[in-house]
Design an enzyme around this catalytic site. Structure first.
Site, short mmCIF file in Angstrom:
data_model
loop_
_atom_site.label_atom_id
_atom_site.label_comp_id
_atom_site.label_asym_id
_atom_site.label_seq_id
_atom_site.Cartn_x
_atom_site.Cartn_y
_atom_site.Cartn_z
N ILE A 164 33.11 48.85 42.87
CA ILE A 164 32.82 48.12 44.02
C ILE A 164 33.09 48.68 45.37
O ILE A 164 32.09 48.43 46.24
CB ILE A 164 33.50 46.56 43.78
CG1 ILE A 164 32.92 45.70 44.62
CG2 ILE A 164 34.94 46.99 44.23
CD1 ILE A 164 33.39 44.32 44.16
N ASN A 194 46.32 39.73 44.48
CA ASN A 194 47.66 38.96 44.08
C ASN A 194 47.97 38.13 45.27
O ASN A 194 47.44 38.42 46.28
CB ASN A 194 48.36 39.58 43.41
CG ASN A 194 49.06 40.73 44.32
OD1 ASN A 194 49.68 40.43 45.37
ND2 ASN A 194 49.07 42.05 43.64
N GLY A 213 44.62 48.06 39.62
CA GLY A 213 42.98 47.65 39.42
C GLY A 213 42.15 47.63 40.77
O GLY A 213 42.35 48.59 41.66
N VAL A 214 41.32 46.66 40.76
CA VAL A 214 40.34 46.80 41.90
C VAL A 214 41.04 46.57 43.36
O VAL A 214 40.53 47.02 44.14
CB VAL A 214 39.17 45.69 41.81
CG1 VAL A 214 39.72 44.30 41.87
CG2 VAL A 214 37.91 46.04 42.57
N ASP A 215 42.16 45.84 43.29
CA ASP A 215 42.78 45.78 44.45
C ASP A 215 43.43 47.12 44.95
O ASP A 215 43.22 47.48 46.16
CB ASP A 215 44.03 44.90 44.13
CG ASP A 215 44.92 44.25 45.40
OD1 ASP A 215 44.37 44.68 46.54
OD2 ASP A 215 45.92 43.75 45.27
N SER A 240 40.02 38.14 37.53
CA SER A 240 40.85 37.63 36.75
C SER A 240 40.75 38.38 35.35
O SER A 240 41.51 38.18 34.25
CB SER A 240 41.12 36.23 36.52
OG SER A 240 41.63 35.56 37.44
N TYR A 291 44.96 40.26 34.69
CA TYR A 291 45.25 38.72 34.63
C TYR A 291 44.69 38.18 33.13
O TYR A 291 44.83 36.81 32.96
CB TYR A 291 44.63 37.95 35.72
CG TYR A 291 45.66 38.00 36.93
CD1 TYR A 291 46.85 38.86 36.87
CD2 TYR A 291 45.26 37.49 38.11
CE1 TYR A 291 47.73 39.01 37.99
CE2 TYR A 291 46.12 37.54 39.31
CZ TYR A 291 47.26 38.19 39.27
OH TYR A 291 48.22 38.30 40.35
P1 ADP Z 1 42.99 40.74 37.93
O1 ADP Z 1 44.40 40.78 38.35
O2 ADP Z 1 42.37 39.79 38.85
O3 ADP Z 1 42.54 40.63 36.42
P2 ADP Z 1 42.13 43.63 37.95
O4 ADP Z 1 41.92 44.39 39.09
O5 ADP Z 1 43.12 43.81 36.93
O6 ADP Z 1 42.34 42.07 38.64
O7 ADP Z 1 40.67 43.42 37.16
C1 ADP Z 1 39.59 42.71 37.36
C2 ADP Z 1 38.24 43.61 37.11
O8 ADP Z 1 38.16 44.55 38.23
C3 ADP Z 1 38.53 44.17 35.68
O9 ADP Z 1 37.30 43.79 34.98
C4 ADP Z 1 38.50 45.74 35.86
O10 ADP Z 1 37.99 46.59 35.01
C5 ADP Z 1 37.74 45.73 37.41
N1 ADP Z 1 37.84 46.92 38.25
C6 ADP Z 1 39.02 47.90 38.38
N2 ADP Z 1 38.69 48.52 39.43
C7 ADP Z 1 37.47 48.31 39.74
C8 ADP Z 1 36.72 48.94 40.84
N3 ADP Z 1 36.75 49.86 41.69
N4 ADP Z 1 35.41 48.43 41.04
C9 ADP Z 1 34.79 47.26 40.44
N5 ADP Z 1 35.86 46.62 39.31
C10 ADP Z 1 36.91 47.39 39.21
#
Ligand code: ADP
Length: 168
Positions: free
Chosen positions: A10, A23, A31-33, A121, A125
């Site tokens: 993303i 969070n 993760g994405v954060d 999530s 999560y």
């Molecule tokens: P949550 O804690 O809300 O579950 P996560 O970041 O662990 O958030 O995961 C949410 C989604 O984001 C997952 O499907 C994960 O595979 C995805 N994700 C992780 N990194 C990226 C990225 N760089 N771009 C897009 N999606 C991502």
């Protein structure tokens, strides 16, 4: 309004706003954060820290959304939203839908034309992909707003397929 389902990272999207599955601390995570903070640099974290000092002393509640600028990202805004942790005992679907509704309404107020969402999530999560996708697509379709280009950008194949099916 056009909704696209895309595969990839993303942080590479050329959109006005990138949504972060944050969070409630707003102080970063995995993760994405983690990816968004790494790509965007320290300016995003500094604004999140300021939000904690001002409006969100106890953190951002689940289901809500708040915007910061996007640092080095090409986007203008990062919209941080806090998804619910999945529970088998309690139906938290409306909180997950709220993440998408609140993020879109905030984007609309900011005058955003294009926005990219991750699967909130559906990672750490623990929300099952098929359910997470159905809730996400329905919430976006049901929210009245003026953002013309809406993208779900999915990072793994199971989640990507779930979103494709939810669109059909
Ligand atoms: P949550 O804690 O809300 O579950 P996560 O970041 O662990 O958030 O995961 C949410 C989604 O984001 C997952 O499907 C994960 O595979 C995805 N994700 C992780 N990194 C990226 C990225 N760089 N771009 C897009 N999606 C991502």
């Amino acid at each position: 309004m056009a909704i696209q389902i895309l595969s990839g990272d993303i942080t590479k999207q050329h959109v006005d706003a990138i949504v972060n599955a944050a969070n409630s601390s707003l102080l970063g995570g995995g993760g994405v954060d983690g990816a968004i903070h790494r790509a965007g640099g320290p300016a995003i974290l500094a604004e999140c820290q300021e939000l904690r000092r001002s409006h969100y002393g106890k953190g951002l509640p689940t289901g809500r959304a708040v915007a910061t600028t996007a640092g080095r990202l090409r986007a203008r805004w990062v919209i941080h939203t806090v998804g619910p942790v999945y529970s088998e005992d309690e139906d938290r679907s409306d909180l997950l839908a709220s993440c998408y509704r609140e993020s879109l309404k905030l984007a609309d107020r900011l005058g955003v034309d294009s926005i990219a969402f991750p699967a909130v999530s559906a990672g750490v999560y623990g929300w099952p992909a098929v359910s997470a996708a159905a809730i996400a697509v329905a919430a976006v379709r049901d929210t009245a707003q003026n953002v013309s280009d809406i993208r779900f950008v999915l990072f793994n194949d199971e989640v990507l397929e779930a979103f494709r099916q939810a669109m059909d």
